[in-house]
Write an enzyme that holds these catalytic residues in place. Structure first.
Site, PDB file in Angstrom:
ATOM      1  N   CYS A  82      49.574 -18.816  39.315  1.00  0.00           N
ATOM      2  CA  CYS A  82      47.746 -19.538  39.019  1.00  0.00           C
ATOM      3  C   CYS A  82      46.227 -17.981  38.089  1.00  0.00           C
ATOM      4  O   CYS A  82      47.198 -16.881  37.388  1.00  0.00           O
ATOM      5  CB  CYS A  82      46.659 -19.455  40.214  1.00  0.00           C
ATOM      6  SG  CYS A  82      44.994 -20.660  39.683  1.00  0.00           S
ATOM      7  N   HIS A 189      50.861 -23.861  41.447  1.00  0.00           N
ATOM      8  CA  HIS A 189      50.233 -23.193  42.377  1.00  0.00           C
ATOM      9  C   HIS A 189      51.533 -24.045  43.375  1.00  0.00           C
ATOM     10  O   HIS A 189      51.917 -25.002  43.826  1.00  0.00           O
ATOM     11  CB  HIS A 189      49.662 -23.919  43.816  1.00  0.00           C
ATOM     12  CG  HIS A 189      47.698 -23.248  43.157  1.00  0.00           C
ATOM     13  ND1 HIS A 189      47.443 -22.220  43.690  1.00  0.00           N
ATOM     14  CD2 HIS A 189      47.014 -23.896  41.927  1.00  0.00           C
ATOM     15  CE1 HIS A 189      46.566 -21.840  43.480  1.00  0.00           C
ATOM     16  NE2 HIS A 189      46.140 -22.552  42.376  1.00  0.00           N
ATOM     17  N   GLU A 191      52.246 -23.145  45.745  1.00  0.00           N
ATOM     18  CA  GLU A 191      52.118 -23.475  47.646  1.00  0.00           C
ATOM     19  C   GLU A 191      51.522 -24.897  47.372  1.00  0.00           C
ATOM     20  O   GLU A 191      52.252 -24.598  48.812  1.00  0.00           O
ATOM     21  CB  GLU A 191      51.797 -22.265  48.388  1.00  0.00           C
ATOM     22  CG  GLU A 191      50.500 -22.285  48.157  1.00  0.00           C
ATOM     23  CD  GLU A 191      49.848 -21.202  46.712  1.00  0.00           C
ATOM     24  OE1 GLU A 191      48.803 -21.507  46.323  1.00  0.00           O
ATOM     25  OE2 GLU A 191      50.760 -21.714  45.590  1.00  0.00           O
TER      26      GLU A 191
END
Length: 210
Positions: A82, A189, A191
Site C-alpha cells: 500500500c 493489502h 494481509e
C-alpha cells in the site's frame, strides 16, 4: 539466521502483517533500527496514510538510506505494501510533490485525475487483479483473483520495458503491483486479502530464501 524485518515507521498497525507472516510459518521482527534493515534477509515495508508523512518518518529515523542501501548494495528483497509500495516509487503528489525512495521508476498521482467522479473514492474493497506471466509474487494464484484495496492515490503507468506488473480496473487501469528483480510492491493489502494474500506473502518470502 534468516531475518524478516517489518519496518516500523509509525504509519500502520504492523501486527496484522506480523500475524499473517506467523500464520504461514515464518518469524519476523518489527523494527525501526537501520542496522536490522541492513542485516535482514527480507524487508517488508507496509504503510497507510500520507506519503509525505511516511517519507518524513523514514528520513527522521534514518530508515530511508538503510532501505536504499539494503536493496541497491546488498540485494536484499523488499516488499512494499500500500503506502509502502508508493514510497518505493520516485515521487507522489500527496499532498504535494514529494520525492520517494526511487527504487521503482513510477510516479504516484491522485486517483481522481483518471477516474470519473461517478466512481466512489477512495477505492476500497476487493477488486480483481490482472497479473503478468511468470510473476513470482503471483505463483499459484489465478489471474483475475481478488485482493483488498484502500487508497486515494496510485500509479497508472509503468515504463514500457516493464514485464512484471499487475493492474486492476476501476474505471481506469490502476497499477496493482510492480517488480524490478528483488524490489517488489503491491498497492493492495495481502494481509487483508484472505487466502490469495497469504499465498502472495509466502511467494515473496520463498523468493527471498528466508
Amino acid at each position: 539466521m534468516s531475518k524478516i524485518a517489518i519496518v516500523d515507521y509509525g504509519m500502520c498497525n504492523l501486527w496484522s502483517i506480523k500475524s499473517a507472516i506467523q500464520f504461514i510459518g515464518y518469524d519476523s521482527i518489527l523494527t525501526s533500527d537501520p542496522k536490522d534493515i541492513l542485516n535482514s534477509s527480507a524487508i517488508i515495508l507496509p504503510g497507510v496514510g500520507s506519503f509525505k508523512t511516511g517519507m518524513d518518518n523514514l528520513l527522521s529515523l534514518g530508515l530511508s538510506q538503510a532501505i536504499i542501501d539494503a536493496c541497491m548494495f546488498r540485494s536484499i528483497p523488499i516488499l512494499g505494501i500500500c503506502l509502502g509500495f508508493q514510497l518505493l516509487c520516485c515521487s507522489s503528489e500527496e499532498p504535494s510533490y514529494t520525492k520517494g525512495l526511487s527504487l521503482l521508476p513510477i510516479q504516484i498521482v491522485p486517483l481522481c485525475r483518471h477516474i470519473d467522479a461517478s466512481f466512489v473514492l477512495p477505492h476500497v474493497g476487493f477488486t480483481s487483479v490482472y497479473t503478468s506471466k511468470n510473476d513470482p509474487l503471483f505463483k499459484n494464484i489465478a489471474n483475475k483473483s481478488d485482493f483488498y484495496f484502500v487508497h486515494s492515490y496510485g500509479a497508472f503507468n509503468v515504463p514500457h520495458d516493464f514485464t512484471t506488473y499487475s493492474y486492476c480496473n476501476y474505471d481506469a487501469k490502476i497499477i496493482s503491483s510492480a517488480n524490478v528483480n528483488h524490489i517488489m510492491g503491491v498497492q493492495f493489502h495481502p494481509e487483508k486479502s484472505q487466502t490469495n494474500g497469504l499465498i502472495l506473502l509466502d511467494n515473496f518470502l520463498s523468493f527471498s530464501n528466508v
